[in-house]
Design an enzyme around this catalytic site. Structure first.
Site, PDB file in Angstrom:
ATOM      1  N   GLY A   9       0.874  -1.120   0.082  1.00  0.00           N
ATOM      2  CA  GLY A   9       0.008  -0.004  -0.069  1.00  0.00           C
ATOM      3  C   GLY A   9       0.766   1.100   0.057  1.00  0.00           C
ATOM      4  CG  LEU A  17      16.270  15.287  -9.187  1.00  0.00           C
ATOM      5  CD1 LEU A  17      16.155  16.323 -10.648  1.00  0.00           C
ATOM      6  CD2 LEU A  17      16.922  16.317  -7.990  1.00  0.00           C
ATOM      7  N   GLY A  18      16.165  12.396 -11.310  1.00  0.00           N
ATOM      8  CA  GLY A  18      17.302  11.566 -11.417  1.00  0.00           C
ATOM      9  C   GLY A  18      18.484  12.432 -10.967  1.00  0.00           C
ATOM     10  CG  ASP A  43      16.766   6.886  -9.234  1.00  0.00           C
ATOM     11  OD1 ASP A  43      16.424   5.778  -8.914  1.00  0.00           O
ATOM     12  OD2 ASP A  43      18.021   6.696  -9.788  1.00  0.00           O
ATOM     13  CE1 TYR A  48      23.707   6.307 -11.307  1.00  0.00           C
ATOM     14  CE2 TYR A  48      22.126   7.501  -9.804  1.00  0.00           C
ATOM     15  CZ  TYR A  48      22.444   6.329 -10.946  1.00  0.00           C
ATOM     16  OH  TYR A  48      21.300   5.775 -11.530  1.00  0.00           O
ATOM     17  CE  LYS A  77      19.082   3.615  -9.407  1.00  0.00           C
ATOM     18  NZ  LYS A  77      19.666   4.867  -9.262  1.00  0.00           N
ATOM     19  CG  HIS A 110      23.238   0.710  -9.951  1.00  0.00           C
ATOM     20  ND1 HIS A 110      24.099   1.913  -9.592  1.00  0.00           N
ATOM     21  CD2 HIS A 110      22.751   1.100 -11.255  1.00  0.00           C
ATOM     22  CE1 HIS A 110      23.712   2.444 -10.556  1.00  0.00           C
ATOM     23  NE2 HIS A 110      23.272   2.225 -11.352  1.00  0.00           N
TER      24      HIS A 110
END
Ligand code: A2P
Length: 316
Positions: A9, A17-18, A43, A48, A77, A110
């Protein structure tokens, strides 16, 4: 904001937002600005190499009472060097420290590609672990443990094929809740999307705008620029919006979450406002004719130099 439902739920805002490829220094302002614009889904990924900056921005927004932790959805990730079962929890702990959070909403494997724990970027065959040496099922068991500890609310995978998902579904008692995949009109991945939908696995679409800011080394020769596709541009003109908004609303219309990256305030707003565009069935049909099974994020950097990975075994 429209949202995607989870099996228990919980709701995830459909636009996030990347943060991949965001320049250091620009990302902090982009996250702060996106929050002012209404973004509540972020995200991230250890790979990164910018989670500290995202963490500072989230922290400062919370300190200023712009958001509360429970109002936002944060995904991260597991890096490729954290695949051994005993490395999953420490990798998550590092991400939580960097993001200044005590839990994540969603944690994903990832890539179905593993490196040795001490390797950040593999350069030779000995830097990799094959999937026989670091089985995905073991990595998944580590992810399940993180969820049981309450450090992540939901767990899933990224860049997984039907074949790899099927193996996890058959062998594990916890089915991934998400598969984050590259998806846009040049790569609609209909079979994979259908498979995920029928197994109650949510899809999050990455590189929805064609990731034009990838470094040169990651680009293919003569690749076609999605944002400049004539059909996308014609449809955008018709709806008096930008090509990016058409690409984002194409995902929304399919009820698929999407994480466009921008560090520019006008484009952040543009992307967020895509929810207001309602593409007709006919124009959705025209966009669906664009599929050419083309990957901007092809994974070629994981192959060669004696790597146990090939494009065939990554995308099987
Ligand atoms: P910028 O960050 O300068 O806005 P993807 O999400 O597919 O990875 O694509 C990200 C790329 O698309 C970046 O180069 C980003 O640049 C650009 N971009 C993001 N939003 C828009 C938009 N609304 N119009 C045009 N380009 C955009």
């Amino acid at each position: 904001m429209l949202s995607i439902n989870y099996r228990n739920g919980d709701k995830m805002p459909i636009i996030g937002l990347g943060t991949w490829k965001s320049e250091p220094g620009e990302l902090y302002s982009a996250v702060r600005e996106s929050i002012r614009l209404g973004y509540r889904h972020f995200d991230c990924a250890a790979q990164y190499d910018n989670e500290v900056e995202v963490g500072k921005a989230l922290h400062d927004s919370m300190k200023n009472d712009e958001i509360k932790r429970e109002d936002i959805w944060v995904t991260s990730k597991l890096p490729n060097n954290g695949h051994l079962r005993e490395d999953v929890l420490p990798s998550l702990s590092k991400t939580l420290t960097d993001l200044k959070l005590d839990y994540l909403n969603l944690y994903l494997i990832h890539w179905p590609v593993a490196y040795k724990p001490e390797i950040n970027w593999p350069e030779k065959s000995g830097d990799y672990l094959s999937l026989e040496e670091a089985p995905l099922l073991e990595t998944w068991a580590g992810m399940i443990e993180c969820r049981k500890l309450g450090l992540v609310k939901h767990i899933g995978v990224s860049n997984f094929s039907i074949n790899k998902l099927q193996k996890l579904i058959i062998s594990s008692d916890f089915i991934p809740e998400v598969n984050q995949i590259e998806r846009h009109p040049y790569l609609s991945q209909l079979k994979l999307v259908e498979f995920c939908k029928s197994n109650n696995i949510n899809i999050i679409a990455y590189s929805p705008l064609g990731s034009g800011d990838r470094p040169k080394e990651l680009k293919s020769k003569n690749e076609s620029v999605l944002l400049e596709n004539p059909i996308v541009k014609t449809i955008a003109k018709k709806y008096r919006c930008s090509p990016a908004q058409i690409l984002i609303s194409w995902s929304l219309k399919n009820s698929i979450a999407v994480i466009p990256k921008s560090t520019n305030s006008k484009r952040l707003k543009d992307n967020f406002d895509s929810v207001d565009i309602n593409i007709s069935d006919n124009d959705m049909e025209r966009l669906s004719t664009l599929n050419i099974d083309f990957r901007y994020v092809h994974g070629k950097y994981f192959i060669g130099n004696g790597s146990p990975y090939t494009l065939e075994n990554i995308w099987d």
